[in-house]
Design a protein around this motif. Structure first.
Motif, PDB file in Angstrom:
ATOM      1  N   ARG A 182      -1.307 -33.019   4.038  1.00 14.50           N
ATOM      2  CA  ARG A 182      -1.286 -33.356   5.464  1.00 14.50           C
ATOM      3  C   ARG A 182      -2.595 -32.862   6.077  1.00 14.50           C
ATOM      4  O   ARG A 182      -2.906 -31.664   6.013  1.00 14.50           O
ATOM      5  N   LEU A 183      -3.358 -33.781   6.637  1.00 12.80           N
ATOM      6  CA  LEU A 183      -4.664 -33.470   7.217  1.00 12.80           C
ATOM      7  C   LEU A 183      -4.680 -33.879   8.686  1.00 12.80           C
ATOM      8  O   LEU A 183      -4.105 -34.917   9.046  1.00 12.80           O
ATOM      9  N   PRO A 184      -5.320 -33.106   9.550  1.00 12.70           N
ATOM     10  CA  PRO A 184      -5.474 -33.539  10.935  1.00 12.70           C
ATOM     11  C   PRO A 184      -6.286 -34.830  10.990  1.00 12.70           C
ATOM     12  O   PRO A 184      -7.344 -34.935  10.364  1.00 12.70           O
ATOM     13  N   ALA A 185      -5.793 -35.811  11.704  1.00 11.90           N
ATOM     14  CA  ALA A 185      -6.512 -37.086  11.803  1.00 11.90           C
ATOM     15  C   ALA A 185      -7.916 -36.884  12.364  1.00 11.90           C
ATOM     16  O   ALA A 185      -8.861 -37.553  11.948  1.00 11.90           O
ATOM     17  N   ARG A 234       3.343 -44.057   9.966  1.00  8.42           N
ATOM     18  CA  ARG A 234       4.552 -43.354   9.523  1.00  8.42           C
ATOM     19  C   ARG A 234       5.024 -42.494  10.693  1.00  8.42           C
ATOM     20  O   ARG A 234       4.621 -41.355  10.848  1.00  8.42           O
ATOM     21  N   GLY A 235       5.865 -43.110  11.531  1.00  9.03           N
ATOM     22  CA  GLY A 235       6.221 -42.435  12.774  1.00  9.03           C
ATOM     23  C   GLY A 235       4.996 -42.314  13.652  1.00  9.03           C
ATOM     24  O   GLY A 235       4.311 -43.312  13.933  1.00  9.03           O
ATOM     25  N   ASP A 236       4.673 -41.079  14.062  1.00  9.35           N
ATOM     26  CA  ASP A 236       3.479 -40.840  14.877  1.00  9.35           C
ATOM     27  C   ASP A 236       2.262 -40.496  14.037  1.00  9.35           C
ATOM     28  O   ASP A 236       1.184 -40.235  14.582  1.00  9.35           O
ATOM     29  N   ASP A 237       2.413 -40.484  12.728  1.00  9.27           N
ATOM     30  CA  ASP A 237       1.315 -40.143  11.832  1.00  9.27           C
ATOM     31  C   ASP A 237       0.872 -41.372  11.042  1.00  9.27           C
ATOM     32  O   ASP A 237       1.521 -42.414  11.060  1.00  9.27           O
ATOM     33  N   MET A 238      -0.236 -41.212  10.338  1.00  6.78           N
ATOM     34  CA  MET A 238      -0.686 -42.213   9.389  1.00  6.78           C
ATOM     35  C   MET A 238      -0.354 -41.743   7.977  1.00  6.78           C
ATOM     36  O   MET A 238      -0.420 -40.544   7.688  1.00  6.78           O
ATOM     37  N   GLN A 239      -0.005 -42.688   7.111  1.00  4.74           N
ATOM     38  CA  GLN A 239       0.250 -42.375   5.706  1.00  4.74           C
ATOM     39  C   GLN A 239      -0.704 -43.180   4.845  1.00  4.74           C
ATOM     40  O   GLN A 239      -0.709 -44.412   4.892  1.00  4.74           O
ATOM     41  N   VAL A 240      -1.509 -42.481   4.050  1.00  3.09           N
ATOM     42  CA  VAL A 240      -2.416 -43.128   3.104  1.00  3.09           C
ATOM     43  C   VAL A 240      -1.700 -43.242   1.769  1.00  3.09           C
ATOM     44  O   VAL A 240      -1.410 -42.240   1.112  1.00  3.09           O
ATOM     45  N   GLU A 241      -1.400 -44.469   1.384  1.00  2.62           N
ATOM     46  CA  GLU A 241      -0.695 -44.709   0.127  1.00  2.62           C
ATOM     47  C   GLU A 241      -1.647 -44.613  -1.047  1.00  2.62           C
ATOM     48  O   GLU A 241      -1.331 -44.017  -2.076  1.00  2.62           O
ATOM     49  N   ASN A 242      -2.804 -45.211  -0.923  1.00  7.62           N
ATOM     50  CA  ASN A 242      -3.832 -45.229  -1.967  1.00  7.62           C
ATOM     51  C   ASN A 242      -5.191 -45.187  -1.300  1.00  7.62           C
ATOM     52  O   ASN A 242      -5.429 -45.932  -0.344  1.00  7.62           O
ATOM     53  N   LEU A 243      -6.078 -44.340  -1.799  1.00  7.97           N
ATOM     54  CA  LEU A 243      -7.488 -44.400  -1.421  1.00  7.97           C
ATOM     55  C   LEU A 243      -8.283 -44.001  -2.651  1.00  7.97           C
ATOM     56  O   LEU A 243      -8.147 -42.889  -3.149  1.00  7.97           O
ATOM     57  N   VAL A 244      -9.069 -44.942  -3.149  1.00  7.44           N
ATOM     58  CA  VAL A 244      -9.870 -44.736  -4.357  1.00  7.44           C
ATOM     59  C   VAL A 244     -11.304 -45.089  -4.019  1.00  7.44           C
ATOM     60  O   VAL A 244     -11.571 -46.141  -3.415  1.00  7.44           O
ATOM     61  N   ALA A 245     -12.234 -44.211  -4.378  1.00 10.00           N
ATOM     62  CA  ALA A 245     -13.649 -44.458  -4.083  1.00 10.00           C
ATOM     63  C   ALA A 245     -14.505 -44.027  -5.259  1.00 10.00           C
ATOM     64  O   ALA A 245     -14.262 -42.977  -5.864  1.00 10.00           O
ATOM     65  N   GLY A 246     -15.521 -44.840  -5.555  1.00  6.25           N
ATOM     66  CA  GLY A 246     -16.404 -44.552  -6.672  1.00  6.25           C
ATOM     67  C   GLY A 246     -17.733 -43.958  -6.279  1.00  6.25           C
ATOM     68  O   GLY A 246     -18.563 -43.692  -7.148  1.00  6.25           O
ATOM     69  N   ILE A 284      -4.465 -41.654  18.525  1.00 10.05           N
ATOM     70  CA  ILE A 284      -3.007 -41.787  18.618  1.00 10.05           C
ATOM     71  C   ILE A 284      -2.304 -40.877  17.595  1.00 10.05           C
ATOM     72  O   ILE A 284      -1.395 -40.122  17.944  1.00 10.05           O
ATOM     73  N   ALA A 285      -2.713 -40.952  16.334  1.00  7.42           N
ATOM     74  CA  ALA A 285      -2.075 -40.171  15.272  1.00  7.42           C
ATOM     75  C   ALA A 285      -2.639 -38.752  15.242  1.00  7.42           C
ATOM     76  O   ALA A 285      -3.858 -38.562  15.282  1.00  7.42           O
ATOM     77  N   ARG A 286      -1.757 -37.772  15.142  1.00  7.71           N
ATOM     78  CA  ARG A 286      -2.213 -36.388  15.049  1.00  7.71           C
ATOM     79  C   ARG A 286      -2.551 -36.009  13.624  1.00  7.71           C
ATOM     80  O   ARG A 286      -3.488 -35.255  13.367  1.00  7.71           O
ATOM     81  N   ASN A 287      -1.758 -36.529  12.670  1.00  6.90           N
ATOM     82  CA  ASN A 287      -1.938 -36.131  11.277  1.00  6.90           C
ATOM     83  C   ASN A 287      -1.979 -37.351  10.363  1.00  6.90           C
ATOM     84  O   ASN A 287      -1.491 -38.424  10.716  1.00  6.90           O
ATOM     85  N   VAL A 288      -2.558 -37.141   9.203  1.00  5.19           N
ATOM     86  CA  VAL A 288      -2.574 -38.141   8.140  1.00  5.19           C
ATOM     87  C   VAL A 288      -1.962 -37.509   6.901  1.00  5.19           C
ATOM     88  O   VAL A 288      -2.398 -36.429   6.471  1.00  5.19           O
ATOM     89  N   VAL A 289      -0.931 -38.142   6.351  1.00  2.00           N
ATOM     90  CA  VAL A 289      -0.328 -37.703   5.089  1.00  2.00           C
ATOM     91  C   VAL A 289      -0.877 -38.612   4.002  1.00  2.00           C
ATOM     92  O   VAL A 289      -0.714 -39.837   4.070  1.00  2.00           O
ATOM     93  N   ALA A 290      -1.542 -38.020   3.019  1.00  2.00           N
ATOM     94  CA  ALA A 290      -2.275 -38.827   2.045  1.00  2.00           C
ATOM     95  C   ALA A 290      -1.964 -38.397   0.622  1.00  2.00           C
ATOM     96  O   ALA A 290      -1.903 -37.197   0.314  1.00  2.00           O
ATOM     97  N   ALA A 291      -1.755 -39.378  -0.257  1.00  2.00           N
ATOM     98  CA  ALA A 291      -1.666 -39.129  -1.691  1.00  2.00           C
ATOM     99  C   ALA A 291      -3.086 -38.993  -2.229  1.00  2.00           C
ATOM    100  O   ALA A 291      -3.908 -39.897  -2.059  1.00  2.00           O
ATOM    101  N   VAL A 292      -3.372 -37.853  -2.866  1.00  2.00           N
ATOM    102  CA  VAL A 292      -4.733 -37.563  -3.310  1.00  2.00           C
ATOM    103  C   VAL A 292      -4.720 -36.942  -4.706  1.00  2.00           C
ATOM    104  O   VAL A 292      -3.690 -36.438  -5.165  1.00  2.00           O
ATOM    105  N   ALA A 293      -5.876 -36.952  -5.348  1.00  2.00           N
ATOM    106  CA  ALA A 293      -6.054 -36.186  -6.571  1.00  2.00           C
ATOM    107  C   ALA A 293      -6.100 -34.707  -6.217  1.00  2.00           C
ATOM    108  O   ALA A 293      -6.460 -34.341  -5.087  1.00  2.00           O
ATOM    109  N   PRO A 294      -5.759 -33.800  -7.138  1.00  2.00           N
ATOM    110  CA  PRO A 294      -5.787 -32.374  -6.810  1.00  2.00           C
ATOM    111  C   PRO A 294      -7.173 -31.871  -6.432  1.00  2.00           C
ATOM    112  O   PRO A 294      -7.305 -30.863  -5.732  1.00  2.00           O
TER     113      PRO A 294
END
Length: 380
Positions: free
Chosen positions: A137-140, A213-225, A243-253
């Protein structure tokens, strides 16, 4: 009890078992689910346990590509494992999973993975803990402050871009020497890229899929080379910060975004653990990638009651692995232990947890060859 391939006529009954196991699907999700499972029926990748004419349980084998040290191989992703409440405790789940393992191997998959609702049944079939899907969970606002460092052309994408997206994944995961991430097949990507609730953007060497995702953003996939594309995609998501306070993102460790944001003093990382199984020792070793600088060999004995064990000499050189059956003793691993080793779990951990025994002279070589920090972005 009998194992059968499911047919389109069984899908209403499968949905009923699924509803009793996981809860109901919305009408829109039900329609998408039906479209997604039809290819699995044709390919023999959806199995049911029947008590006479009544379905007692079901499981699907998703057709994935998975990367190990940057090298892709086919992988059977086990999903939708469901058993009717009245049939639980009767051995239905074990019978079903044994059939799933056999079917995956018959279809040519050398490895398999799943997200467990409970671990004992899967461990009894040879699956072992391997990696996780990490959600932070990251601040937008912190993403909005990431400034693009170059001109990156982004465009909206849709179902027609499935092949290009798959090509991007192959290039990026290979270059990053990634271990664990998966890609759906093109047909499934075409289906997912048609979701009207998602925002989808594609670059030459990356892409992002995100949604409200409610009041937040959800990142399902983000891949960059590249750094430029990573900055462009994350800052794009950050434009929602008004508008969104937080972003919930699936990320690599070790995702670059965790180094691009200015502040990391209080970070939430929720993990969904996944389990992994080697189905065919020789094919799995030969299909895996390895560090190019490593040259080593080791003898291992793998005990696999379901698929048949044996002893092999593993030779790694130039980023490739080779396998030769041998009679001599070596390090001894259960199939659970070998699956964990393949996924980068250290030999010291395996020995202390009882998954490995025998000759220890190969331990350092095995640790070096199979070193990995596996993760997935996708949940299935």
């Amino acid at each position: 009890m009998e194992i059968r391939n499911l047919t389109p006529e069984d899908l209403d009954d499968v949905l009923d078992v699924r509803r009793r196991s996981f809860g109901p699907l919305s009408p829109g999700d039900t329609d998408r689910w039906r479209l997604a499972v039809l290819p699995a029926l044709d390919e023999g990748r959806y199995l049911g346990v029947f008590d006479g004419s009544r379905i007692a349980g079901a499981a699907r084998l998703r057709r994935f590509t998975q990367w190990w040290h940057g090298k892709p191989q086919p992988m059977a992703g086990v999903a939708g494992v469901t058993v009717n409440p009245e049939d639980r405790g009767r051995g239905v789940g074990t019978l079903l999973m044994r059939a799933v393992v056999d079917r995956a191997a018959t279809l040519g998959d050398a490895v398999s993975a799943l997200y467990p609702a409970t671990t004992p049944i899967y461990r009894s079939i040879g699956y072992e803990h391997a990696g996780a899907q990490h959600k932070v969970r990251l601040p937008a606002e912190s993403l909005r402050q990431i400034r693009p460092s170059g001109q990156v052309k982004l465009r909206r994408m849709g179902p027609a871009d499935a092949a290009e997206l798959v090509s991007v994944l192959h290039r990026v995961h290979a270059a990053a020497r990634a271990s664990g991430p998966v890609s759906w097949d093109e047909d499934t990507w075409s289906l997912w890229l048609g979701n009207p609730d998602d925002f989808l953007y594609l670059a030459e060497d990356g892409y992002v899929i995100y949604r409200w995702r409610g009041d937040d953003m959800q990142v399902e996939n983000l891949v960059a080379g590249s750094e430029e594309t990573a900055r462009a995609l994350w800052s794009l998501v950050g434009t929602a910060s008004s508008i969104a306070r937080n972003v919930v993102a699936a990320v690599a460790p070790d995702d670059p975004v965790l180094w691009l944001v200015r502040e990391r003093s209080n970070e939430e990382d929720r993990q969904a653990r996944w389990m992994f199984r080697v189905l065919d020792v020789a094919a799995a070793v030969e299909r895996r990638g390895y560090p190019a600088y490593v040259t080593c060999d080791a003898v291992v004995t793998v005990d696999d009651p379901l698929r048949g064990g044996g002893s092999w000499r593993l030779e790694v050189a130039g980023g490739a692995g080779a396998v030769t059956p041998v009679e001599e003793p070596g390090a001894v691993l259960s199939v659970n232990g070998f699956s964990a080793l393949y996924a980068g779990v250290p030999t010291a951990t395996l020995r202390l947890s009882g998954l490995m025994s025998g000759d220890d002279r190969y331990d350092e070589a095995l640790d070096t060859a199979f070193a990995a920090k596996p993760y997935m972005l996708d949940y299935f």
